[in-house]
Design a protein around this motif. Structure first.
Motif, PDB file in Angstrom:
ATOM      1  N   MET A   5      30.461 -32.969  10.933  1.00  0.00           N
ATOM      2  CA  MET A   5      30.592 -33.624  12.243  1.00  0.00           C
ATOM      3  C   MET A   5      29.216 -33.831  12.876  1.00  0.00           C
ATOM      4  N   ASN A   6      28.951 -35.037  13.380  1.00  0.00           N
ATOM      5  CA  ASN A   6      27.685 -35.343  14.057  1.00  0.00           C
ATOM      6  C   ASN A   6      27.921 -35.494  15.555  1.00  0.00           C
ATOM      7  N   ALA A   7      27.020 -34.927  16.339  1.00  0.00           N
ATOM      8  CA  ALA A   7      27.211 -34.935  17.794  1.00  0.00           C
ATOM      9  C   ALA A   7      26.033 -35.598  18.502  1.00  0.00           C
ATOM     10  N   GLU A   8      26.321 -36.150  19.655  1.00  0.00           N
ATOM     11  CA  GLU A   8      25.278 -36.610  20.574  1.00  0.00           C
ATOM     12  C   GLU A   8      25.579 -36.014  21.939  1.00  0.00           C
ATOM     13  N   ILE A   9      24.521 -35.618  22.629  1.00  0.00           N
ATOM     14  CA  ILE A   9      24.683 -35.036  23.960  1.00  0.00           C
ATOM     15  C   ILE A   9      24.153 -36.022  24.998  1.00  0.00           C
ATOM     16  N   ILE A  10      25.010 -36.437  25.915  1.00  0.00           N
ATOM     17  CA  ILE A  10      24.610 -37.361  26.978  1.00  0.00           C
ATOM     18  C   ILE A  10      24.605 -36.611  28.305  1.00  0.00           C
ATOM     19  N   ALA A  11      23.435 -36.434  28.877  1.00  0.00           N
ATOM     20  CA  ALA A  11      23.324 -35.811  30.193  1.00  0.00           C
ATOM     21  C   ALA A  11      23.313 -36.919  31.239  1.00  0.00           C
ATOM     22  N   VAL A  12      24.179 -36.793  32.241  1.00  0.00           N
ATOM     23  CA  VAL A  12      24.297 -37.818  33.276  1.00  0.00           C
ATOM     24  C   VAL A  12      23.725 -37.289  34.589  1.00  0.00           C
ATOM     25  N   GLY A  13      22.730 -37.983  35.126  1.00  0.00           N
ATOM     26  CA  GLY A  13      22.189 -37.546  36.408  1.00  0.00           C
ATOM     27  C   GLY A  13      20.836 -38.159  36.718  1.00  0.00           C
ATOM     28  N   SER A  14      20.778 -38.910  37.802  1.00  0.00           N
ATOM     29  CA  SER A  14      19.516 -39.551  38.176  1.00  0.00           C
ATOM     30  C   SER A  14      18.427 -38.523  38.466  1.00  0.00           C
ATOM     31  N   GLU A  15      18.839 -37.305  38.875  1.00  0.00           N
ATOM     32  CA  GLU A  15      17.831 -36.281  39.180  1.00  0.00           C
ATOM     33  C   GLU A  15      17.017 -35.944  37.924  1.00  0.00           C
ATOM     34  N   LEU A  16      17.631 -36.103  36.744  1.00  0.00           N
ATOM     35  CA  LEU A  16      16.892 -35.878  35.495  1.00  0.00           C
ATOM     36  C   LEU A  16      15.864 -36.984  35.269  1.00  0.00           C
ATOM     37  N   LEU A  17      16.270 -38.233  35.575  1.00  0.00           N
ATOM     38  CA  LEU A  17      15.377 -39.376  35.344  1.00  0.00           C
ATOM     39  C   LEU A  17      14.284 -39.468  36.397  1.00  0.00           C
ATOM     40  N   LEU A  18      14.533 -38.838  37.548  1.00  0.00           N
ATOM     41  CA  LEU A  18      13.511 -38.799  38.603  1.00  0.00           C
ATOM     42  C   LEU A  18      12.557 -37.626  38.388  1.00  0.00           C
TER      43      LEU A  18
ATOM     44  N   GLN B 227      13.333 -34.449  38.707  1.00  0.00           N
ATOM     45  CA  GLN B 227      13.576 -33.316  39.612  1.00  0.00           C
ATOM     46  C   GLN B 227      13.950 -32.060  38.837  1.00  0.00           C
ATOM     47  N   ILE B 228      14.699 -32.207  37.743  1.00  0.00           N
ATOM     48  CA  ILE B 228      15.114 -31.030  36.963  1.00  0.00           C
ATOM     49  C   ILE B 228      14.966 -31.309  35.469  1.00  0.00           C
ATOM     50  N   VAL B 229      14.980 -30.229  34.698  1.00  0.00           N
ATOM     51  CA  VAL B 229      14.844 -30.289  33.243  1.00  0.00           C
ATOM     52  C   VAL B 229      16.229 -30.210  32.614  1.00  0.00           C
ATOM     53  N   ASN B 230      16.394 -30.891  31.484  1.00  0.00           N
ATOM     54  CA  ASN B 230      17.692 -30.926  30.811  1.00  0.00           C
ATOM     55  C   ASN B 230      17.868 -29.701  29.906  1.00  0.00           C
ATOM     56  N   THR B 231      18.050 -28.536  30.541  1.00  0.00           N
ATOM     57  CA  THR B 231      18.249 -27.315  29.756  1.00  0.00           C
ATOM     58  C   THR B 231      19.616 -27.310  29.067  1.00  0.00           C
ATOM     59  N   ASN B 232      20.561 -28.068  29.627  1.00  0.00           N
ATOM     60  CA  ASN B 232      21.908 -28.090  29.034  1.00  0.00           C
ATOM     61  C   ASN B 232      21.883 -28.577  27.586  1.00  0.00           C
ATOM     62  N   ALA B 233      21.084 -29.617  27.314  1.00  0.00           N
ATOM     63  CA  ALA B 233      21.026 -30.163  25.953  1.00  0.00           C
ATOM     64  C   ALA B 233      20.543 -29.101  24.973  1.00  0.00           C
ATOM     65  N   LYS B 234      19.568 -28.309  25.396  1.00  0.00           N
ATOM     66  CA  LYS B 234      19.071 -27.230  24.521  1.00  0.00           C
ATOM     67  C   LYS B 234      20.187 -26.227  24.234  1.00  0.00           C
ATOM     68  N   PHE B 235      20.847 -25.805  25.301  1.00  0.00           N
ATOM     69  CA  PHE B 235      21.867 -24.764  25.147  1.00  0.00           C
ATOM     70  C   PHE B 235      22.992 -25.225  24.228  1.00  0.00           C
ATOM     71  N   ILE B 236      23.475 -26.453  24.458  1.00  0.00           N
ATOM     72  CA  ILE B 236      24.586 -26.976  23.659  1.00  0.00           C
ATOM     73  C   ILE B 236      24.138 -27.186  22.211  1.00  0.00           C
ATOM     74  N   SER B 237      22.932 -27.723  22.038  1.00  0.00           N
ATOM     75  CA  SER B 237      22.433 -27.979  20.680  1.00  0.00           C
ATOM     76  C   SER B 237      22.394 -26.704  19.859  1.00  0.00           C
ATOM     77  N   LYS B 238      21.944 -25.629  20.494  1.00  0.00           N
ATOM     78  CA  LYS B 238      21.843 -24.365  19.794  1.00  0.00           C
ATOM     79  C   LYS B 238      23.222 -23.900  19.335  1.00  0.00           C
ATOM     80  N   GLY B 239      24.203 -24.020  20.261  1.00  0.00           N
ATOM     81  CA  GLY B 239      25.569 -23.619  19.923  1.00  0.00           C
ATOM     82  C   GLY B 239      26.152 -24.456  18.799  1.00  0.00           C
ATOM     83  N   LEU B 240      25.871 -25.760  18.818  1.00  0.00           N
ATOM     84  CA  LEU B 240      26.415 -26.649  17.783  1.00  0.00           C
ATOM     85  C   LEU B 240      25.776 -26.360  16.431  1.00  0.00           C
TER      86      LEU B 240
END
Lengths: 411, 411
Positions: free
Chosen positions: B1-14, B16-29
């Motif tokens: 199974m192949n996965a892609e993680i899509i983080a939704v949030g303008s605060e990421l593109l501005l 303001q915050i770092v996409n730590t969620n992608a790291k956490f999920i990637s590790k679990g997958l």
């Protein structure tokens, strides 16, 4: 100009590291009025990287790549882009010199694989690397721009700030400016704050207002567009006044400031010194204070009284205070704050004692925290917290509440 | 199974915050053998989100969304996916109950906009939110899977760990397993380590070896694929032995461990207590030690002697030691380490005194650091560091070197 940031590195997809580079670059681009509509992360795989470039070319004028410029075998960004654009890789002599200089400076042995880092895309403008070896670069092909930056943040960040931003602005000429300001709040939840300012949120267009909650804080980012930066600022000022009229009690500062930075500012302004006794936070408050340079004029130090032994031996808390009321109590918080003030002859003494968790302590639930604030010739104040986060979430929030109550005390 | 993680949030593109969620999920997958080939970040914009979904559907079986499930007006993930897939949003009664329960538990007032969070995609499996209000969900359409998770890490992480992973494994059945192990090194640079193990890197296919440098450490991730997890582990064991044969001196631990965690393990194993006197690190060592629960058996606490006054008054350093040799000196490091051991009657006393920077101190350059390690009935050892990072980079590295020398002392 619209930008997309492509981070290259399987370590990101394996969840080994976080993509802090995208955040840093996005912030810089927002400040110069470049819209960032997408971040992409792709592994050290030439085919998938090529496909990602093709997708980005459809939706962005400026594609910024981070990572894959290093000396190792899985660093393929330059090679893949060169192939995709049918350009050659040529050695940059300045880059080669600075790589050799870097090895002399750091007294390390240069290995063969490091030479690969001096190769650049033919025709690209070189972005010097002041903190490492791989140079960055900016290449233009027709109306499409490709910027390559190294992966390690301590190399990429200064390179982008000092050379990357300017190189982009040169290409841009003048466009509509974006001015943005972040209002920071503590002590109020996101939904409650939003409900209170709903009337303002509902009619937003220019400026726009973006709420965000993180680490127990809420921020509102006000962003205005205008050809004149001055006019954009006026639009923001007006919106800010309306917001602070409704929720000003919880406002503590602007933009990238932290509540600790605001405390330090106030202490310096009022020429007050502080000392600290930390139990559950175990040095977190003091370490964060000392992370700001130049605090020696206001910060004297303190004691990490993690054990009751340290509370008694080092902070001279009465043994029977702990026996009678417990280490997690108003009475212990008061003695800790007053004694550390005495011991270091400071103007303010602050203490933290509580249950970080996960387990109960003295039959008090995790998240139970007492904060004490002692001042010369003033009654000592205490505050009880009832936190509901993880062990370290509780420790971080405890430090922020300490700062919050200090600000209320000082401002 | 192949996965892609899509983080939704303008605060990421501005930025303001770092996409730590992608790291956490990637590790679990990675741990359950799901390949992650792309991370995408897109703003709170329905059109661009829809396009990102269409791209992801071309290259991933499983699309995991984070963010945009909240109560506020810019939270549009559910709505956009529902429209894209022509499915309805229906209220989930359990979710509604737990939202109301959440407000009772946290003694806060429920506002209208919170009800929106109880809506789920029709036919989706609900993933309970134990730390917040917005439920997650997993929806299957033919061979395509859509998982929606909340944005705040303290809600998303437990949801994914406790419910998300299992929901994915149910759908997967058995496939080729990925086993992965990280070897952690300290005290050696990335290029040097790679050169030393080049012979092994060159013939890598299965297992693969991915080097990574961060915060003064280098890691090698060994990843093997096999239908039998046992066989995969054997492949990794063999490669690990070959690597440690060449660079074992710098190896300190596996996977997510930290050098501090290894120190704590050793102290607990040998039943030794430690106390600490910190000048430039100002509590960072002690705070990091106390971030691990259950350290009270080995950690007694200590003193943050940021000022010379604190060194003298609290740690009882001789004033003439500081006058004669300076606060940043072997002699001061020795007294700090020996005195804190005495003061708290611990088995080990460790001290840190140095120049964090950016400015010089006592005419010693930023990065000059003395570490002292005192032990009962043993001669006190000192170590001189010559660091070249930022103020806080130097403070972080100082703590790691302290741990490194403690390990050498203990193992």
């Amino acid at each position: 100009m619209n930008a997309e940031i492509i981070a290259v590195g399987s370590e990101l997809l394996l969840g080994q590291i976080v993509n802090t580079n995208a955040k840093f670059i996005s912030k810089g681009l927002a400040e110069i009025g470049v819209n960032v509509f997408h971040h992409t992360v792709v592994g050290d795989n030439p085919e998938r990287l090529k496909k990602s470039i093709e997708i980005a070319e459809q939706r962005a004028d400026l594609i910024i790549f981070t990572g894959g410029l290093g000396p190792t075998k899985d660093d393929l960004t330059k090679e893949t882009i060169a192939k995709h654009l049918n350009t050659k890789l040529v050695q940059d002599d300045e880059a080669m010199d600075s790589i050799e200089a870097y090895f002399q400076r750091t007294k390390r042995v240069m290995t063969e694989n490091n030479k690969k880092q001096a190769l650049i895309l033919e025709g690209a403008k070189v972005l010097p690397n002041d903190y490492g070896m791989a140079p960055g670069m900016l290449l233009q092909q027709e109306e499409q721009y490709y910027m390559l930056l190294p992966g390690p943040p301590h190399e990429m960040e200064p390179m982008f700030t000092h050379y990357g931003i300017l190189a982009i602005q040169e290409k841009m000429g003048t466009i509509e400016k974006i001015e943005s300001r972040v209002l920071r709040f503590f002590g109020i939840g996101e939904a409650e704050l939003e409900t209170r300012v709903e009337s303002i949120l509902e009619r937003q267009s220019n400026p726009t207002i973006a709420p965000l909650a993180a680490n127990g804080e809420v921020t509102l980012r006000i962003t205005a567009k205008h050809t004149s930066i001055e006019e954009a600022k006026k639009l923001i000022d007006k919106t800010e006044q309306e917001i602070l009229h409704l929720v000003g009690d919880y406002f503590y500062g602007y933009d990238e400031t932290t509540i600790m930075a605001e405390v330090i500012k106030q202490l310096e302004k009022e020429k007050l010194t502080i000392a600290c006794a930390e139990s559950l936070t175990a040095g977190l408050f003091q370490s964060e204070m000392a992370s700001h340079s130049g605090v020696s004029s206001i910060f004297k130090g303190g004691i990490v009284c993690y054990s009751n032994e340290a509370k008694v031996k080092l902070v001279q808390v009465q043994e029977n205070t702990i026996e009678q009321y417990g280490a997690v109590s108003r009475e212990t918080a008061i003695e800790l704050a007053e004694n550390i003030l005495q011991l270091l002859d400071s103007d303010i003494g602050i203490s933290f004692t509580g249950v970080a968790g996960p387990d109960k302590l003295e039959n008090k639930p995790a998240g139970t925290v007492w904060i004490g604030i002692a001042r010369k010739n003033k009654p000592t104040k205490t505050y009880l917290l009832d936190l509901a986060s993880s062990r370290n979430g509780n420790r971080v929030r405890t430090v922020k509440y300490g700062c919050y109550y200090l600000l209320k005390e000082l401002v």
